[in-house]
Design a protein around this motif. Structure first.
Motif, PDB file in Angstrom:
ATOM      1  N   UNK A   1      22.684  -8.354  13.563  1.00  0.00           N
ATOM      2  CA  UNK A   1      24.072  -8.637  13.952  1.00  0.00           C
ATOM      3  C   UNK A   1      24.397 -10.108  13.715  1.00  0.00           C
ATOM      4  N   UNK A   2      23.493 -10.992  14.057  1.00  0.00           N
ATOM      5  CA  UNK A   2      23.706 -12.421  13.839  1.00  0.00           C
ATOM      6  C   UNK A   2      23.907 -12.714  12.349  1.00  0.00           C
ATOM      7  N   UNK A   3      23.094 -12.100  11.501  1.00  0.00           N
ATOM      8  CA  UNK A   3      23.223 -12.318  10.060  1.00  0.00           C
ATOM      9  C   UNK A   3      24.534 -11.752   9.516  1.00  0.00           C
ATOM     10  N   UNK A   4      24.903 -10.581   9.968  1.00  0.00           N
ATOM     11  CA  UNK A   4      26.157  -9.974   9.523  1.00  0.00           C
ATOM     12  C   UNK A   4      27.343 -10.810  10.011  1.00  0.00           C
ATOM     13  N   UNK A   5      27.290 -11.247  11.264  1.00  0.00           N
ATOM     14  CA  UNK A   5      28.374 -12.040  11.847  1.00  0.00           C
ATOM     15  C   UNK A   5      28.624 -13.314  11.044  1.00  0.00           C
ATOM     16  N   UNK A   6      27.551 -13.939  10.566  1.00  0.00           N
ATOM     17  CA  UNK A   6      27.667 -15.198   9.827  1.00  0.00           C
ATOM     18  C   UNK A   6      27.900 -15.013   8.329  1.00  0.00           C
ATOM     19  N   UNK A   7      27.924 -13.769   7.869  1.00  0.00           N
ATOM     20  CA  UNK A   7      28.103 -13.490   6.447  1.00  0.00           C
ATOM     21  C   UNK A   7      29.531 -13.814   6.001  1.00  0.00           C
ATOM     22  N   UNK A   8      29.652 -14.278   4.774  1.00  0.00           N
ATOM     23  CA  UNK A   8      30.974 -14.566   4.209  1.00  0.00           C
ATOM     24  C   UNK A   8      31.819 -13.302   4.047  1.00  0.00           C
ATOM     25  N   UNK A   9      31.150 -12.156   3.882  1.00  0.00           N
ATOM     26  CA  UNK A   9      31.885 -10.896   3.695  1.00  0.00           C
ATOM     27  C   UNK A   9      32.434 -10.328   5.002  1.00  0.00           C
ATOM     28  N   UNK A  10      32.055 -10.907   6.146  1.00  0.00           N
ATOM     29  CA  UNK A  10      32.466 -10.374   7.440  1.00  0.00           C
ATOM     30  C   UNK A  10      33.846 -10.832   7.883  1.00  0.00           C
ATOM     31  N   UNK A  11      34.339 -11.902   7.310  1.00  0.00           N
ATOM     32  CA  UNK A  11      35.611 -12.473   7.761  1.00  0.00           C
ATOM     33  C   UNK A  11      36.522 -12.745   6.566  1.00  0.00           C
ATOM     34  N   UNK A  12      37.787 -12.398   6.720  1.00  0.00           N
ATOM     35  CA  UNK A  12      38.794 -12.702   5.711  1.00  0.00           C
ATOM     36  C   UNK A  12      40.011 -13.275   6.437  1.00  0.00           C
TER      37      UNK A  12
ATOM     38  N   UNK B   1      38.232  -9.938  11.188  1.00  0.00           N
ATOM     39  CA  UNK B   1      37.040  -9.187  10.779  1.00  0.00           C
ATOM     40  C   UNK B   1      37.379  -8.186   9.677  1.00  0.00           C
ATOM     41  N   UNK B   2      36.450  -8.041   8.757  1.00  0.00           N
ATOM     42  CA  UNK B   2      36.624  -7.082   7.669  1.00  0.00           C
ATOM     43  C   UNK B   2      36.001  -5.747   8.064  1.00  0.00           C
ATOM     44  N   UNK B   3      36.274  -4.724   7.263  1.00  0.00           N
ATOM     45  CA  UNK B   3      35.675  -3.409   7.538  1.00  0.00           C
ATOM     46  C   UNK B   3      34.150  -3.483   7.403  1.00  0.00           C
TER      47      UNK B   3
ATOM     48  N   UNK C   1      29.216  -2.411  10.175  1.00  0.00           N
ATOM     49  CA  UNK C   1      27.855  -2.833  10.497  1.00  0.00           C
ATOM     50  C   UNK C   1      27.660  -3.075  11.990  1.00  0.00           C
ATOM     51  N   UNK C   2      28.687  -3.530  12.674  1.00  0.00           N
ATOM     52  CA  UNK C   2      28.584  -3.657  14.130  1.00  0.00           C
ATOM     53  C   UNK C   2      28.456  -2.297  14.799  1.00  0.00           C
ATOM     54  N   UNK C   3      29.198  -1.319  14.301  1.00  0.00           N
ATOM     55  CA  UNK C   3      29.084   0.040  14.852  1.00  0.00           C
ATOM     56  C   UNK C   3      27.668   0.577  14.630  1.00  0.00           C
ATOM     57  N   UNK C   4      27.144   0.378  13.442  1.00  0.00           N
ATOM     58  CA  UNK C   4      25.772   0.827  13.155  1.00  0.00           C
ATOM     59  C   UNK C   4      24.783   0.153  14.099  1.00  0.00           C
ATOM     60  N   UNK C   5      24.941  -1.146  14.311  1.00  0.00           N
ATOM     61  CA  UNK C   5      24.022  -1.882  15.182  1.00  0.00           C
ATOM     62  C   UNK C   5      24.139  -1.409  16.626  1.00  0.00           C
TER      63      UNK C   5
ATOM     64  N   UNK D   1      25.203   1.549  17.765  1.00  0.00           N
ATOM     65  CA  UNK D   1      24.637   2.899  17.866  1.00  0.00           C
ATOM     66  C   UNK D   1      23.113   2.830  17.837  1.00  0.00           C
ATOM     67  N   UNK D   2      22.566   2.002  16.982  1.00  0.00           N
ATOM     68  CA  UNK D   2      21.110   1.874  16.900  1.00  0.00           C
ATOM     69  C   UNK D   2      20.524   1.298  18.186  1.00  0.00           C
ATOM     70  N   UNK D   3      21.212   0.332  18.793  1.00  0.00           N
ATOM     71  CA  UNK D   3      20.725  -0.217  20.064  1.00  0.00           C
ATOM     72  C   UNK D   3      20.813   0.816  21.181  1.00  0.00           C
ATOM     73  N   UNK D   4      21.872   1.605  21.197  1.00  0.00           N
ATOM     74  CA  UNK D   4      21.989   2.665  22.212  1.00  0.00           C
ATOM     75  C   UNK D   4      20.878   3.693  22.031  1.00  0.00           C
ATOM     76  N   UNK D   5      20.666   4.126  20.793  1.00  0.00           N
ATOM     77  CA  UNK D   5      19.588   5.094  20.535  1.00  0.00           C
ATOM     78  C   UNK D   5      18.221   4.489  20.832  1.00  0.00           C
ATOM     79  N   UNK D   6      18.027   3.233  20.480  1.00  0.00           N
ATOM     80  CA  UNK D   6      16.768   2.565  20.791  1.00  0.00           C
ATOM     81  C   UNK D   6      16.526   2.484  22.283  1.00  0.00           C
ATOM     82  N   UNK D   7      17.597   2.247  23.041  1.00  0.00           N
ATOM     83  CA  UNK D   7      17.478   2.200  24.497  1.00  0.00           C
ATOM     84  C   UNK D   7      17.087   3.569  25.045  1.00  0.00           C
ATOM     85  N   UNK D   8      17.766   4.599  24.585  1.00  0.00           N
ATOM     86  CA  UNK D   8      17.473   5.959  25.058  1.00  0.00           C
ATOM     87  C   UNK D   8      16.045   6.351  24.709  1.00  0.00           C
ATOM     88  N   UNK D   9      15.645   6.100  23.471  1.00  0.00           N
ATOM     89  CA  UNK D   9      14.289   6.445  23.042  1.00  0.00           C
ATOM     90  C   UNK D   9      13.257   5.625  23.807  1.00  0.00           C
TER      91      UNK D   9
END
Length: 83
Positions: free
Chosen positions: A26-37, A41-43, A48-52, A54-62
């Motif tokens: 998330x930190x890398x995506x947040x600082x990426x040039x493609x993340x902001x226009x 925020x860009x799509x 990628x935030x949604x993916x992260x 969801x992955x943290x929620x699933x990681x917590x459950x597991x």
């Protein structure tokens, strides 16, 4: 359903791994040039935030399932040694 100690540790390790991996991602995506226009925020960032998240929620459950299974195997092992 009974989960073996080995599987419980694997699930627990998976949960911990999720918390080690995704915040850095998330930190890398947040600082990426493609993340902001133009300051918005860009799509790319949103997807990628949604993916992260969801992955943290699933990681917590597991991880919780792994922790509970690990504790259950410890209790079973402790009861068998006392008998």
């Amino acid at each position: 359903m009974t989960i073996s100690r080995r599987v419980a540790l694997f699930l627990l390790a998976f949960g911990v791994w999720s918390y080690l991996l995704w915040p850095n991602f998330v930190r890398n995506i947040w600082n990426s040039d493609r993340s902001w226009a133009d300051g918005s925020p860009t799509s790319y960032l949103i997807v990628h935030l949604v993916i992260a998240v969801v992955s943290l929620v699933l990681g917590t459950i597991i991880g919780v399932i792994g922790w509970r299974a690990f504790r259950a195997t410890r209790k079973t092992t402790d009861q068998n040694t006392k008998a």
